[in-house]
Design a protein around this motif. Structure first.
Motif, PDB file in Angstrom:
ATOM      1  N   GLU A  37       0.829  -1.204   0.000  1.00 24.76           N
ATOM      2  CA  GLU A  37       0.000   0.000   0.000  1.00 24.76           C
ATOM      3  C   GLU A  37       0.866   1.257   0.000  1.00 24.76           C
ATOM      4  O   GLU A  37       0.535   2.252  -0.664  1.00 24.76           O
ATOM      5  N   LEU A  38       1.980   1.232   0.718  1.00 19.15           N
ATOM      6  CA  LEU A  38       2.895   2.374   0.718  1.00 19.15           C
ATOM      7  C   LEU A  38       3.521   2.565  -0.655  1.00 19.15           C
ATOM      8  O   LEU A  38       3.635   3.694  -1.152  1.00 19.15           O
ATOM      9  N   GLU A  39       3.946   1.461  -1.270  1.00 21.27           N
ATOM     10  CA  GLU A  39       4.531   1.542  -2.608  1.00 21.27           C
ATOM     11  C   GLU A  39       3.526   2.112  -3.598  1.00 21.27           C
ATOM     12  O   GLU A  39       3.856   2.995  -4.407  1.00 21.27           O
ATOM     13  N   ASN A  40       2.296   1.616  -3.537  1.00 24.45           N
ATOM     14  CA  ASN A  40       1.256   2.091  -4.461  1.00 24.45           C
ATOM     15  C   ASN A  40       0.961   3.574  -4.256  1.00 24.45           C
ATOM     16  O   ASN A  40       0.789   4.328  -5.227  1.00 24.45           O
ATOM     17  N   ALA A  41       0.914   4.006  -2.998  1.00 24.03           N
ATOM     18  CA  ALA A  41       0.646   5.414  -2.703  1.00 24.03           C
ATOM     19  C   ALA A  41       1.755   6.311  -3.267  1.00 24.03           C
ATOM     20  O   ALA A  41       1.486   7.370  -3.841  1.00 24.03           O
ATOM     21  N   LEU A  42       3.000   5.880  -3.111  1.00 28.37           N
ATOM     22  CA  LEU A  42       4.128   6.666  -3.627  1.00 28.37           C
ATOM     23  C   LEU A  42       4.121   6.703  -5.153  1.00 28.37           C
ATOM     24  O   LEU A  42       4.426   7.743  -5.753  1.00 28.37           O
ATOM     25  N   LEU A  43       3.780   5.595  -5.774  1.00 28.53           N
ATOM     26  CA  LEU A  43       3.761   5.552  -7.240  1.00 28.53           C
ATOM     27  C   LEU A  43       2.630   6.409  -7.800  1.00 28.53           C
ATOM     28  O   LEU A  43       2.795   7.061  -8.844  1.00 28.53           O
ATOM     29  N   VAL A  44       1.480   6.420  -7.135  1.00 30.24           N
ATOM     30  CA  VAL A  44       0.379   7.276  -7.585  1.00 30.24           C
ATOM     31  C   VAL A  44       0.733   8.746  -7.360  1.00 30.24           C
ATOM     32  O   VAL A  44       0.442   9.604  -8.206  1.00 30.24           O
ATOM     33  N   LEU A  45       1.385   9.044  -6.232  1.00 30.43           N
ATOM     34  CA  LEU A  45       1.858  10.410  -5.992  1.00 30.43           C
ATOM     35  C   LEU A  45       2.855  10.821  -7.068  1.00 30.43           C
ATOM     36  O   LEU A  45       2.851  11.974  -7.525  1.00 30.43           O
ATOM     37  N   TYR A  46       3.683   9.884  -7.481  1.00 29.84           N
ATOM     38  CA  TYR A  46       4.633  10.130  -8.573  1.00 29.84           C
ATOM     39  C   TYR A  46       3.894  10.544  -9.847  1.00 29.84           C
ATOM     40  O   TYR A  46       4.311  11.473 -10.546  1.00 29.84           O
ATOM     41  N   LEU A  47       2.773   9.876 -10.146  1.00 30.82           N
ATOM     42  CA  LEU A  47       1.987  10.223 -11.333  1.00 30.82           C
ATOM     43  C   LEU A  47       1.445  11.646 -11.232  1.00 30.82           C
ATOM     44  O   LEU A  47       1.433  12.389 -12.219  1.00 30.82           O
ATOM     45  N   HIS A  48       0.993  12.023 -10.043  1.00 30.92           N
ATOM     46  CA  HIS A  48       0.460  13.372  -9.851  1.00 30.92           C
ATOM     47  C   HIS A  48       1.537  14.430 -10.030  1.00 30.92           C
ATOM     48  O   HIS A  48       1.345  15.410 -10.758  1.00 30.92           O
ATOM     49  N   LEU A  49       2.680  14.246  -9.366  1.00 30.86           N
ATOM     50  CA  LEU A  49       3.720  15.270  -9.378  1.00 30.86           C
ATOM     51  C   LEU A  49       4.469  15.317 -10.702  1.00 30.86           C
ATOM     52  O   LEU A  49       5.004  16.362 -11.079  1.00 30.86           O
ATOM     53  N   ARG A  50       4.497  14.189 -11.399  1.00 33.83           N
ATOM     54  CA  ARG A  50       5.189  14.167 -12.689  1.00 33.83           C
ATOM     55  C   ARG A  50       4.572  15.163 -13.656  1.00 33.83           C
ATOM     56  O   ARG A  50       5.280  15.806 -14.443  1.00 33.83           O
ATOM     57  N   GLU A  51       3.276  15.322 -13.608  1.00 30.28           N
ATOM     58  CA  GLU A  51       2.579  16.244 -14.497  1.00 30.28           C
ATOM     59  C   GLU A  51       3.022  17.686 -14.258  1.00 30.28           C
ATOM     60  O   GLU A  51       3.014  18.498 -15.173  1.00 30.28           O
ATOM     61  N   GLU A  52       3.420  17.990 -13.035  1.00 28.39           N
ATOM     62  CA  GLU A  52       3.828  19.343 -12.686  1.00 28.39           C
ATOM     63  C   GLU A  52       5.320  19.584 -12.899  1.00 28.39           C
ATOM     64  O   GLU A  52       5.731  20.624 -13.377  1.00 28.39           O
ATOM     65  N   TRP A  53       6.149  18.582 -12.566  1.00 23.25           N
ATOM     66  CA  TRP A  53       7.589  18.820 -12.493  1.00 23.25           C
ATOM     67  C   TRP A  53       8.418  18.224 -13.621  1.00 23.25           C
ATOM     68  O   TRP A  53       9.534  18.692 -13.879  1.00 23.25           O
ATOM     69  N   GLU A  54       7.928  17.180 -14.264  1.00 22.75           N
ATOM     70  CA  GLU A  54       8.708  16.582 -15.344  1.00 22.75           C
ATOM     71  C   GLU A  54       8.232  17.141 -16.661  1.00 22.75           C
ATOM     72  O   GLU A  54       7.101  16.923 -17.074  1.00 22.75           O
ATOM     73  N   PHE A  55       9.072  17.879 -17.325  1.00 21.23           N
ATOM     74  CA  PHE A  55       8.665  18.565 -18.532  1.00 21.23           C
ATOM     75  C   PHE A  55       9.871  18.832 -19.417  1.00 21.23           C
ATOM     76  O   PHE A  55      11.008  18.682 -19.044  1.00 21.23           O
ATOM     77  N   GLU A  56       9.539  19.302 -20.613  1.00 17.91           N
ATOM     78  CA  GLU A  56      10.572  19.819 -21.512  1.00 17.91           C
ATOM     79  C   GLU A  56       9.982  21.010 -22.225  1.00 17.91           C
ATOM     80  O   GLU A  56       8.783  21.096 -22.459  1.00 17.91           O
ATOM     81  N   LEU A  57      10.813  21.957 -22.558  1.00 18.88           N
ATOM     82  CA  LEU A  57      10.318  23.167 -23.222  1.00 18.88           C
ATOM     83  C   LEU A  57      10.031  22.883 -24.688  1.00 18.88           C
ATOM     84  O   LEU A  57      10.641  22.038 -25.294  1.00 18.88           O
TER      85      LEU A  57
END
Length: 267
Positions: free
Chosen positions: A247-267
């Motif tokens: 459950e902890l792993e799943n929570a972190l991976l889902v959080l990763y999906l949320h934050l990736r949209e904000e922080w992982e990018f390219e111009l």
């Protein structure tokens, strides 16, 4: 550096580059927003006069129709000013027009726009619109090196092109793992305040965890999961001690999906 780009160093010492939105894209977004507002205004005005006509026999209640007209003017003011304020704060710095053009408003330090900044920025539209047709705002955006109008200068904001996730032809190992676990952002809903509590430093930590997730030995993965969970999951109100390892792993991976949209990018 290209004059259309701006580099920001966050408090976490992470350097991020943004592509500034110029006069053309901002004007196009504004036109779209104004078309939406114009259609809304016409609808409200027509509705008001239809109501006035339908209640003409009760005009004494409306004091010769002054009351409904006064209400209409107040509603129009709130909608025309509140549209930009509400959308920019509650929709990640994007009105409908900005979303269509792929631009957004952020703080000059790289963080999401705050409630106060959105309020100040849009309150000063009154001055930026002077003497007519947003002439002052247009001139400032055109002449300022960071394409700022007066509202941006006072509120400490900039308008940038939307950051796009890096496109990949093949799924990475972590993406395959997330897919195999049938995880998605819907598995964990983050409200706006919780989302804003995560910083670039949190993302960097989570990004490193996700990239190493499928390669770590079980013991090391378990230890790392516990450590990162204690740092990141309490921010969203999750009690780490009450969750299983999976459950902890799943929570972190889902959080990763949320934050990736904000922080992982390219111009």
């Amino acid at each position: 550096m290209n004059q259309e780009q701006m580099e920001i160093k966050t408090p976490e010492y992470v350097s991020i580059q943004f592509q500034l939105a110029g006069l053309g894209s901002r004007a196009a977004a504004f036109i779209i927003d104004q078309l939406i507002l114009t259609a809304t205004n016409v609808l409200i005005i027509l509705t008001t006069f239809l109501v006035m006509k339908a209640t003409s026999d009760f005009s004494f209640f409306f004091e010769d129709n002054v009351f409904p007209i006064a209400i209409m003017v107040i509603v129009l003011f709130i909608i025309n000013w509140g549209y930009f304020f509400v959308f920019e704060f509650f929709s990640g710095g994007k009105t409908i027009g900005k979303r269509a053009l792929g631009i957004r408003v952020i703080q000059e330090n790289g963080h999401s726009i705050t409630l106060l900044s959105s309020f100040i920025r849009n309150l000063l539209r009154i001055i930026d619109s002077l003497p007519a047709g947003y002439l002052l705002g247009i001139m400032m955006i055109f002449l300022h090196r960071k394409h700022k109008r007066l509202g941006d200068l006072v509120a400490g904001t900039i308008v940038i092109h939307e950051r796009k996730a890096k496109s990949k032809k093949k799924q990475t190992s972590i993406e395959k793992e997330i897919q195999n676990r049938e995880l998605s952002k819907d598995k964990l809903i983050l409200d706006d305040w919780t989302y804003r509590s995560y910083t670039a430093k949190d993302w960097k930590l989570l990004h490193t965890y996700a990239n190493r997730f499928t390669q770590l030995p079980l013991d090391e993965k378990k230890q790392l999961t516990q450590q990162i969970s204690k740092l990141l999951l309490p921010k969203m109100g999750l009690e780490v001690s009450e969750k299983t390892e999976e459950e902890l792993e799943n929570a972190l991976l889902v959080l990763y999906l949320h934050l990736r949209e904000e922080w992982e990018f390219e111009l």
